[in-house]
Design a protein around this motif. Structure first.
Motif, short mmCIF file in Angstrom:
data_model
loop_
_atom_site.label_atom_id
_atom_site.label_comp_id
_atom_site.label_asym_id
_atom_site.label_seq_id
_atom_site.Cartn_x
_atom_site.Cartn_y
_atom_site.Cartn_z
N TRP A 179 0.87 -1.17 0.00
CA TRP A 179 0.00 0.00 0.00
C TRP A 179 0.91 1.23 0.00
N TYR A 232 -13.50 2.70 -6.97
CA TYR A 232 -12.63 2.89 -5.81
C TYR A 232 -12.44 4.38 -5.51
N GLN A 282 -15.55 5.85 -3.87
CA GLN A 282 -15.61 5.44 -2.46
C GLN A 282 -14.58 6.20 -1.62
N ALA A 283 -13.35 6.30 -2.11
CA ALA A 283 -12.27 6.95 -1.36
C ALA A 283 -12.54 8.43 -1.14
N MET A 302 -4.60 9.68 -0.84
CA MET A 302 -5.26 8.38 -0.80
C MET A 302 -4.20 7.31 -0.65
N LYS A 303 -4.65 6.09 -0.43
CA LYS A 303 -3.76 4.94 -0.39
C LYS A 303 -4.04 4.08 -1.61
N GLU A 360 -6.41 -1.50 -5.67
CA GLU A 360 -7.44 -0.89 -4.84
C GLU A 360 -7.00 0.53 -4.48
N LYS A 385 -8.10 3.60 -1.50
CA LYS A 385 -8.95 3.95 -0.37
C LYS A 385 -8.45 5.28 0.20
#
Length: 144
Positions: A31, A98, A101-102, A122-123, A139, A141
């Protein structure tokens, strides 16, 4: 000149050699915190692509590494649910979801999503594919 080339008459470049050369500079699976710096429209012109004719958000991200350095990473995103011939969502479609959502913009315009995405950290979950010597985005998030 041909005598000089004889030095390599028993040498070959293997697939492993090629992958090692390609993998130079790739990120380890992990990540990474980062921020989108640039978003450009990119129209897919490959006729055999399920994304043919679609405009994607081509994102340039600055990833912040543990050693204090910054690395560029690129990915595409689209708000539409486009599926591959095998029925799976395209990575660009997943990335769009994604991002929504983030950024907390699910149900809002994708313009709002991308505007927010450029304003926050973000990550990004990056995976190293050693077989194909590539990095993949798996991904996104919100950063904690």
């Amino acid at each position: 000149m041909s005598e000089f080339l004889d030095v390599w008459k028993d040498s070959v470049v293997t697939g492993e050699d090629l992958n090692a050369a390609k993998s130079e500079g790739l990120l380890a699976s992990n990540w990474y915190e980062g921020q989108i710096q640039v978003v450009e429209g990119r129209i897919i012109d490959k006729a055999d692509s399920v994304l043919f004719g679609k405009t994607l958000a081509h994102c340039t991200v600055d990833l912040y590494l543990e050693d204090g350095k910054t690395r560029k990473f690129w990915f595409d995103a689209i708000p539409d649910q486009i599926r591959s011939a095998g029925g799976r969502l395209t990575q660009a479609s997943k990335n769009g979801a994604y991002l929504a959502q983030a950024t907390g913009t699910v149900g809002q315009s994708f313009k709002d999503t991308m505007t927010q995405a450029m304003q926050i950290r973000m990550k990004f979950k990056i995976t190293l594919d050693t077989k194909n010597a590539k990095n993949w985005l798996n991904e996104i998030k919100a950063a904690a």
